[in-house]
Scaffold this motif. Structure first.
Motif, PDB file in Angstrom:
ATOM      1  N   SER A  43       0.831  -1.817  -0.289  1.00 56.32           N
ATOM      2  CA  SER A  43       0.224  -0.306  -0.145  1.00 56.32           C
ATOM      3  C   SER A  43       0.628   1.269   0.383  1.00 56.32           C
ATOM      4  CB  SER A  43      -1.201  -0.127   1.239  1.00 56.32           C
ATOM      5  OG  SER A  43      -1.919  -1.389   1.374  1.00 56.32           O
ATOM      6  N   ARG A  86      -7.004  -0.552  -4.114  1.00 57.42           N
ATOM      7  CA  ARG A  86      -7.870   0.349  -3.985  1.00 57.42           C
ATOM      8  C   ARG A  86      -8.919   0.838  -4.987  1.00 57.42           C
ATOM      9  NH1 ARG A  86      -9.728  -3.350   0.465  1.00 57.42           N
ATOM     10  NH2 ARG A  86      -8.254  -3.242   2.143  1.00 57.42           N
ATOM     11  N   GLN A  91     -13.441  -4.201  -6.023  1.00 54.23           N
ATOM     12  CA  GLN A  91     -13.401  -4.294  -5.124  1.00 54.23           C
ATOM     13  C   GLN A  91     -13.566  -5.315  -4.936  1.00 54.23           C
ATOM     14  OE1 GLN A  91     -10.886  -2.567  -2.824  1.00 54.23           O
ATOM     15  NE2 GLN A  91     -10.450  -2.278  -4.861  1.00 54.23           N
TER      16      GLN A  91
END
Length: 343
Positions: A43, A86, A91
């Protein structure tokens, strides 16, 4: 052995993490000097699709400018609990929510397209751990379920749809961590399981993945007392050389889970860890955080290749497996230069 050859043979066996969202001096060192074979994104490395695309392109371009093969660029994109990308990336609710093989196929098709679109070529998925009923499994929220046949079918479907679209799938966490209740991110779990139960349950999905020519298999940081009472699977010759390669016949790329995890790092030096990886016939050491361990691991491999003919032969075979996988998925004129890493 020429120093440049030993540097290449050592570096290609590392997949590493880094800090930042753009090409930087650290990446220049990792790729250009250490000649690492792969990068893994977290991330902290991802923001927008355009940013990821530029980052991957710049890394691959720099590798090519150094005369090196393309990089594995990997990410954990399982859906559900573990999804580094994301929105605006699609998703998904995760493996436990899937009720039909079409769900696995849809996930893999969509995810493969999105990964390819930004330059990522490897997904650390599918999770092939079997989470038995009645066990407070650490994998309950990430596993397909408790039935080995179901896990095998869903995993095989996912692998097929990933790989026919050019994304290398990595099955994890061999030989199965669904029975464990202690998180190996924090400490080293022990699992005392007999060989028959392991073969009838936990190994079934991995055998299906091998049959489906899965690109890679990731080892767990679990100690299976019935197989090897001393070393966790990720460092055990009994697990990789004997069980996975010998008895199950897998001749593809094998990698560790992250060597920075709590099951490994507090207890073992990087020299000991890398030494065991080489003895065990594991191809790739995964080190997910920036730090001195990456360079130390590279140097440990390089010195061992120079000093020990047996380890050098094993090391050459490892890099041959790595390059064979790169040729299979990342074809191009670079392959001609590296047809034989023996030099």
């Amino acid at each position: 052995m020429h120093p440049s050859e030993s540097n290449f043979l050592a570096g290609q066996r590392l997949m590493v993490g880094f800090d930042g969202t753009d090409f930087n001096d650290d990446l220049e060192f990792l790729i250009g000097t250490l000649q690492v074979g792969g990068l893994i994104l977290f991330s902290r490395n991802v923001d927008t699709p355009d940013q990821i695309r530029h980052l991957c392109r710049d890394c691959q371009s720099f590798a090519a400018s150094c005369g090196l093969p393309p990089l594995f660029i990997a990410i954990d994109q399982e859906g559900g609990q573990v999804a580094r990308l994301r929105a605006p990336f699609t998703q998904f609710p995760g493996n436990p929510a899937m009720t039909h093989p079409d769900d696995a196929a849809h996930f893999a098709r969509v995810t493969a397209g999105e990964l390819t679109g930004v330059g990522i070529n490897m997904d650390m998925a599918p999770v092939l751990d079997v989470a038995p009923e009645g066990v407070e499994s650490v994998m309950a929220g990430r596993a397909f379920g408790s039935d080995p046949g179901w896990v095998a079918a869903m995993g095989a479907t996912m692998i097929d749809h990933f790989q026919r679209r050019g994304i290398m799938a990595v099955a994890k966490h061999f030989p199965g961590i669904g029975r464990t209740v202690l998180d190996s991110h924090l400490a080293l779990p022990d699992l005392d399981i007999d060989a028959k139960t392991l073969a009838d349950s936990d190994l079934v999905p991995f055998q299906a993945a091998i049959h489906g020519r899965v690109a890679g298999i990731m080892l767990s940081h679990i100690r299976y007392a019935g197989i090897d009472p001393v070393w966790p699977a990720s460092l055990s010759p009994a697990v990789t050389a004997d069980l996975l390669r010998g008895r199950m016949g897998y001749q593809g790329v094998v990698m560790t889970d992250d060597l920075d995890m709590g099951a490994i790092k507090p207890n073992l030096t990087i020299d000991t860890t890398i030494g065991q990886i080489m003895i065990a016939d594991v191809d790739i050491a995964l080190i997910c955080h920036k730090g001195p361990d990456i360079q130390a691991a590279c140097e440990k491999i390089r010195k061992a290749l120079v000093a020990d003919r047996g380890l050098r032969r094993m090391g050459v075979r490892s890099v041959e497996r790595i390059l064979r996988l790169k040729r299979r998925f990342l074809a191009g004129p670079w392959a001609l230069k590296y047809e034989n890493p023996r030099g």
